[in-house]
Design a protein around this motif. Structure first.
Motif, PDB file in Angstrom:
ATOM      1  N   ALA A  10      -3.338   8.736 -11.157  1.00  0.00           N
ATOM      2  CA  ALA A  10      -4.671   8.522 -10.575  1.00  0.00           C
ATOM      3  C   ALA A  10      -4.965   7.041 -10.401  1.00  0.00           C
ATOM      4  CB  ALA A  10      -5.727   9.171 -11.462  1.00  0.00           C
ATOM      5  N   SER A  11      -4.597   6.242 -11.407  1.00  0.00           N
ATOM      6  CA  SER A  11      -4.820   4.802 -11.316  1.00  0.00           C
ATOM      7  C   SER A  11      -3.957   4.189 -10.226  1.00  0.00           C
ATOM      8  CB  SER A  11      -4.523   4.152 -12.671  1.00  0.00           C
ATOM      9  OG  SER A  11      -4.787   2.775 -12.631  1.00  0.00           O
ATOM     10  N   GLY A  12      -2.702   4.649 -10.119  1.00  0.00           N
ATOM     11  CA  GLY A  12      -1.831   4.136  -9.072  1.00  0.00           C
ATOM     12  C   GLY A  12      -2.331   4.476  -7.685  1.00  0.00           C
ATOM     13  N   VAL A  13      -2.828   5.702  -7.516  1.00  0.00           N
ATOM     14  CA  VAL A  13      -3.383   6.101  -6.222  1.00  0.00           C
ATOM     15  C   VAL A  13      -4.576   5.229  -5.855  1.00  0.00           C
ATOM     16  CG1 VAL A  13      -4.629   7.948  -5.028  1.00  0.00           C
ATOM     17  CG2 VAL A  13      -2.557   8.475  -6.316  1.00  0.00           C
ATOM     18  N   ASN A  14      -5.457   4.983  -6.816  1.00  0.00           N
ATOM     19  CA  ASN A  14      -6.628   4.161  -6.545  1.00  0.00           C
ATOM     20  C   ASN A  14      -6.236   2.738  -6.163  1.00  0.00           C
ATOM     21  OD1 ASN A  14      -9.191   2.444  -8.021  1.00  0.00           O
ATOM     22  ND2 ASN A  14      -9.706   4.143  -6.662  1.00  0.00           N
ATOM     23  N   SER A  15      -5.209   2.203  -6.825  1.00  0.00           N
ATOM     24  CA  SER A  15      -4.713   0.874  -6.483  1.00  0.00           C
ATOM     25  C   SER A  15      -4.141   0.857  -5.071  1.00  0.00           C
ATOM     26  CB  SER A  15      -3.642   0.449  -7.500  1.00  0.00           C
ATOM     27  OG  SER A  15      -3.120  -0.810  -7.180  1.00  0.00           O
ATOM     28  N   ALA A  16      -3.367   1.906  -4.705  1.00  0.00           N
ATOM     29  CA  ALA A  16      -2.797   1.985  -3.365  1.00  0.00           C
ATOM     30  C   ALA A  16      -3.889   2.136  -2.309  1.00  0.00           C
ATOM     31  CB  ALA A  16      -1.814   3.154  -3.287  1.00  0.00           C
ATOM     32  N   VAL A  17      -4.929   2.901  -2.615  1.00  0.00           N
ATOM     33  CA  VAL A  17      -6.038   3.085  -1.676  1.00  0.00           C
ATOM     34  C   VAL A  17      -6.743   1.756  -1.406  1.00  0.00           C
ATOM     35  CG1 VAL A  17      -8.362   4.089  -1.451  1.00  0.00           C
ATOM     36  CG2 VAL A  17      -6.434   5.526  -2.113  1.00  0.00           C
ATOM     37  N   SER A  18      -6.899   0.936  -2.442  1.00  0.00           N
ATOM     38  CA  SER A  18      -7.546  -0.369  -2.242  1.00  0.00           C
ATOM     39  C   SER A  18      -6.745  -1.225  -1.274  1.00  0.00           C
ATOM     40  CB  SER A  18      -7.715  -1.084  -3.589  1.00  0.00           C
ATOM     41  OG  SER A  18      -6.468  -1.495  -4.116  1.00  0.00           O
ATOM     42  N   ARG A  19      -5.400  -1.173  -1.373  1.00  0.00           N
ATOM     43  CA  ARG A  19      -4.560  -1.942  -0.445  1.00  0.00           C
ATOM     44  C   ARG A  19      -4.606  -1.356   0.962  1.00  0.00           C
ATOM     45  NH1 ARG A  19      -3.411  -3.208  -5.953  1.00  0.00           N
ATOM     46  NH2 ARG A  19      -2.891  -5.423  -5.931  1.00  0.00           N
ATOM     47  N   ALA A  20      -4.664  -0.021   1.067  1.00  0.00           N
ATOM     48  CA  ALA A  20      -4.756   0.601   2.381  1.00  0.00           C
ATOM     49  C   ALA A  20      -6.070   0.224   3.064  1.00  0.00           C
ATOM     50  CB  ALA A  20      -4.639   2.120   2.255  1.00  0.00           C
ATOM     51  N   GLY A  21      -7.167   0.198   2.295  1.00  0.00           N
ATOM     52  CA  GLY A  21      -8.436  -0.247   2.849  1.00  0.00           C
ATOM     53  C   GLY A  21      -8.365  -1.672   3.359  1.00  0.00           C
ATOM     54  N   SER A  22      -7.681  -2.524   2.615  1.00  0.00           N
ATOM     55  CA  SER A  22      -7.498  -3.914   3.039  1.00  0.00           C
ATOM     56  C   SER A  22      -6.659  -3.994   4.305  1.00  0.00           C
ATOM     57  CB  SER A  22      -6.819  -4.715   1.920  1.00  0.00           C
ATOM     58  OG  SER A  22      -7.589  -4.695   0.749  1.00  0.00           O
ATOM     59  N   LEU A  23      -5.605  -3.171   4.370  1.00  0.00           N
ATOM     60  CA  LEU A  23      -4.721  -3.154   5.537  1.00  0.00           C
ATOM     61  C   LEU A  23      -5.495  -2.855   6.811  1.00  0.00           C
ATOM     62  CD1 LEU A  23      -1.654  -3.003   6.574  1.00  0.00           C
ATOM     63  CD2 LEU A  23      -1.892  -0.542   6.246  1.00  0.00           C
ATOM     64  N   PHE A  24      -6.312  -1.810   6.779  1.00  0.00           N
ATOM     65  CA  PHE A  24      -7.054  -1.435   7.979  1.00  0.00           C
ATOM     66  C   PHE A  24      -8.159  -2.441   8.303  1.00  0.00           C
ATOM     67  CE2 PHE A  24      -5.539   2.954   6.779  1.00  0.00           C
ATOM     68  CZ  PHE A  24      -4.601   3.020   7.805  1.00  0.00           C
ATOM     69  N   ALA A  25      -8.728  -3.067   7.281  1.00  0.00           N
ATOM     70  CA  ALA A  25      -9.740  -4.094   7.532  1.00  0.00           C
ATOM     71  C   ALA A  25      -9.141  -5.271   8.295  1.00  0.00           C
ATOM     72  CB  ALA A  25     -10.340  -4.566   6.205  1.00  0.00           C
TER      73      ALA A  25
ATOM     74  N   ALA B 284       0.821  -1.212   0.000  1.00  0.00           N
ATOM     75  CA  ALA B 284       0.000   0.000   0.000  1.00  0.00           C
ATOM     76  C   ALA B 284       0.855   1.262   0.000  1.00  0.00           C
ATOM     77  CB  ALA B 284      -0.926   0.002   1.219  1.00  0.00           C
ATOM     78  N   ALA B 285       1.979   1.224   0.730  1.00  0.00           N
ATOM     79  CA  ALA B 285       2.767   2.444   0.928  1.00  0.00           C
ATOM     80  C   ALA B 285       3.723   2.741  -0.213  1.00  0.00           C
ATOM     81  CB  ALA B 285       3.548   2.338   2.241  1.00  0.00           C
ATOM     82  N   LEU B 286       4.179   1.722  -0.933  1.00  0.00           N
ATOM     83  CA  LEU B 286       5.297   1.916  -1.853  1.00  0.00           C
ATOM     84  C   LEU B 286       4.960   1.709  -3.326  1.00  0.00           C
ATOM     85  CD1 LEU B 286       8.057   0.058   0.221  1.00  0.00           C
ATOM     86  CD2 LEU B 286       7.506   2.499   0.208  1.00  0.00           C
ATOM     87  N   THR B 287       3.710   1.368  -3.650  1.00  0.00           N
ATOM     88  CA  THR B 287       3.361   1.123  -5.048  1.00  0.00           C
ATOM     89  C   THR B 287       3.629   2.346  -5.920  1.00  0.00           C
ATOM     90  OG1 THR B 287       1.697  -0.548  -4.506  1.00  0.00           O
ATOM     91  CG2 THR B 287       1.471   0.567  -6.615  1.00  0.00           C
ATOM     92  N   LEU B 288       3.279   3.530  -5.421  1.00  0.00           N
ATOM     93  CA  LEU B 288       3.442   4.738  -6.227  1.00  0.00           C
ATOM     94  C   LEU B 288       4.909   5.094  -6.439  1.00  0.00           C
ATOM     95  CD1 LEU B 288       0.559   6.930  -4.805  1.00  0.00           C
ATOM     96  CD2 LEU B 288       0.673   5.847  -7.029  1.00  0.00           C
ATOM     97  N   VAL B 289       5.692   5.076  -5.364  1.00  0.00           N
ATOM     98  CA  VAL B 289       7.102   5.446  -5.514  1.00  0.00           C
ATOM     99  C   VAL B 289       7.864   4.396  -6.316  1.00  0.00           C
ATOM    100  CG1 VAL B 289       7.973   4.351  -3.400  1.00  0.00           C
ATOM    101  CG2 VAL B 289       9.044   6.440  -4.240  1.00  0.00           C
ATOM    102  N   ALA B 290       7.383   3.149  -6.318  1.00  0.00           N
ATOM    103  CA  ALA B 290       8.042   2.098  -7.091  1.00  0.00           C
ATOM    104  C   ALA B 290       7.988   2.390  -8.581  1.00  0.00           C
ATOM    105  CB  ALA B 290       7.400   0.739  -6.792  1.00  0.00           C
ATOM    106  N   GLY B 291       6.892   3.008  -9.026  1.00  0.00           N
ATOM    107  CA  GLY B 291       6.802   3.377 -10.429  1.00  0.00           C
ATOM    108  C   GLY B 291       7.844   4.408 -10.812  1.00  0.00           C
ATOM    109  N   VAL B 292       8.091   5.368  -9.916  1.00  0.00           N
ATOM    110  CA  VAL B 292       9.112   6.381 -10.170  1.00  0.00           C
ATOM    111  C   VAL B 292      10.499   5.748 -10.175  1.00  0.00           C
ATOM    112  CG1 VAL B 292      10.104   8.553  -9.353  1.00  0.00           C
ATOM    113  CG2 VAL B 292       7.650   8.139  -9.130  1.00  0.00           C
ATOM    114  N   LEU B 293      10.726   4.771  -9.305  1.00  0.00           N
ATOM    115  CA  LEU B 293      12.010   4.067  -9.304  1.00  0.00           C
ATOM    116  C   LEU B 293      12.248   3.382 -10.645  1.00  0.00           C
ATOM    117  CD1 LEU B 293      12.023   2.471  -5.727  1.00  0.00           C
ATOM    118  CD2 LEU B 293      13.362   4.430  -6.532  1.00  0.00           C
TER     119      LEU B 293
END
Length: 478
Positions: free
Chosen positions: A411-426, A77-86
């Motif tokens: 935007a797509s990457g953020v939405n993907s990360a949000v889905s994982r964050a929702g799963s994390l808290f669940a 959840a935390a690193l998907t977005l920055v991984a794309g930049v890497l």
């Protein structure tokens, strides 16, 4: 976690990639990307089936079991977005293959883990590897095909990932009925070796973009924020009460998220989460809908196999096969949701999907110690499948069409990360269920599913934040 709905959400990353160059060996790139990316959707499916056996064999507490799940979800959840930049900075092929290697190291660590600590380390390595694999594997795929063939390539990629994530838990269930849970992770190593070989040979070498800047501060703050809140909520739901440890971790988590917001506003368009992206009502509403829907979705994916095995004493193989209808229906029905988008606009498919998932959560209240698959388990899974089919593919289209084309990938990457964050808290909130046994297990399960149903209802209300907009053209999957 694993499902065809996550596959559809992540597929938007490839659809939003820059225009492909029509590489001569694009089919080989598709095969290599699909094989590597399948690993992301397999591990979560295997863990949900093996969770009960892992806890029993290693004598783990409910708190430990929650971290077995969340150790993967946190870096994802935390690193998907920055991984794309890497990938942009150091080369997408290199980062993609590095992610596969980390994933394989994690699977081997889990397979031979003598205690909880190495098990958590292995799961974290898997999550880190998955965060590197997804955006870079999809970007490689998107760039290998010209615009007119990109959607078909993503459809093939999605089908391969859906098949893998559907077959994996069935194989894991068969293994668990006749062997050790460790074998379910070690069986991933030949796939890892094949993915590394295919990626090395078939993916063409790319040119890193030296000026690409990774938002390391954003990645650190998001990890601290999500990790602190996850740890605090996990301890809180395991009966610890609001003690000093819980209070400190919650404060650290909130502080990390506050620092993330400040840093992202300061960096502006170069931030991991560009503030301008959230100026759109539709983007805000879509991500709120995603978080509220994926929490209940993860609860069902995690608890239903757990309750089937530990509470109803159904065979592990049956638990492994339980969600096959989910994969099949989402794969078949999701493209048909495009007709709803074209005829009724943005809101109705999302509203209907959330409402049907809420009904599926409510139907699990019938599940008890004498539950059978076809009478008690299959109906709520059917409704879950139908609801996700109605919602997720239109959600991907909404996210991609609510922003300028140059921001679609973010935007797509953020939405993907949000889905994982929702799963994390669940998962963090499930301690009260996982520590129960006997009749109390079903009591906790029913309470969790009632809360999940309420969250789905809130997701349907979040739909009204989205701008009505025109009737949108659905982005096809194949």
């Amino acid at each position: 976690m694993s499902s065809a709905s996550l596959i559809l959400t992540d597929g938007g990353l490839a659809l939003s990639a820059p225009k492909g160059v029509g590489a001569q060996d694009s089919t080989k790139v598709l095969a290599a990307s699909s094989l590597g990316s399948c690993l992301v959707f397999v591990s979560g499916a295997v863990v949900t089936v093996a969770l009960s056996a892992i806890g029993r064999d290693m004598r783990l507490s409910p708190l430990d079991l929650q971290w077995v799940m969340n150790a993967e979800l946190l870096p994802l959840a935390a690193l998907t977005l920055v991984a794309g930049v890497l990938g942009d900075r150091f080369g997408q092929k290199r980062i993609f293959l590095g992610g596969i290697a980390l994933y394989g190291l994690g699977a081997a660590t889990i397979g031979f883990a003598p205690s909880l600590a190495p098990l958590i380390v292995g799961r974290s390595l898997q999550g880190l590897g998955e965060a590197l694999i997804l955006p870079n594997g999809l970007s490689v795929l998107g760039q290998a095909f010209p615009a007119d063939k990109k959607a078909r390539a993503v459809g093939i990629w999605s089908a391969a990932a859906a098949i893998a994530s559907g077959v994996a838990p069935a194989i894991a269930g068969a293994i668990l009925d006749h062997g050790s849970w460790r074998t379910t992770f070690l069986m991933l190593l030949p796939v890892v070796a094949g993915a590394l070989a295919a990626g090395t040979v078939w993916i063409p070498k790319d040119s890193p973009t030296s000026h690409a800047r990774a938002d390391i501060g954003g990645a650190v703050f998001s990890t601290v924020g999500l990790g602190g809140l996850g740890a605090g909520l996990t301890s809180l739901t395991n009966g610890s009460g609001l003690n000093l440890w819980v209070l400190v971790t919650l404060i650290v988590g909130l502080g990390g998220l506050a620092c993330l917001i400040v840093s992202q506003r300061r960096l502006g368009d170069t931030a991991m989460l560009p503030p301008a992206l959230f100026a759109s009502r539709s983007v805000v509403g879509a991500n709120l809908f995603t978080a509220l829907l994926y929490g209940p979705f993860t609860v069902m994916l995690t608890l239903i196999p757990f309750v089937m095995i530990r509470g109803a004493h159904l065979p592990t193989l049956v638990a492994g096969l339980a969600f096959i209808p989910l994969q099949v229906l989402i794969t078949v029905v999701s493209p048909l949701a495009g007709m709803l988008c074209r005829r009724f606009g943005r809101r109705l498919p999302l509203f209907a999907g959330g409402a049907v998932v809420a009904l599926g959560c409510a139907m699990t209240l019938r599940v008890g110690s004498n539950a059978t698959y076809w009478a008690d388990i299959f109906p709520p899974i059917l409704l879950l499948s139908l609801g996700m089919s109605l919602a997720i593919a239109p959600l991907t289209t909404l996210v991609l069409t609510s922003v300028e084309s140059d921001r679609a990938g973010t935007a797509s990457g953020v939405n993907s990360a949000v889905s994982r964050a929702g799963s994390l808290f669940a998962i963090a909130l499930l301690g009260g269920v996982l520590r129960q046994g006997g009749p109390q297990l079903f009591s906790g399960f029913h309470m969790a599913m009632a809360v999940a149903a309420v969250a789905c209802v809130l997701a349907t209300l979040a739909v009204f934040i989205i701008e009505p907009g025109p009737h949108v053209d659905f982005i096809p999957r194949d």
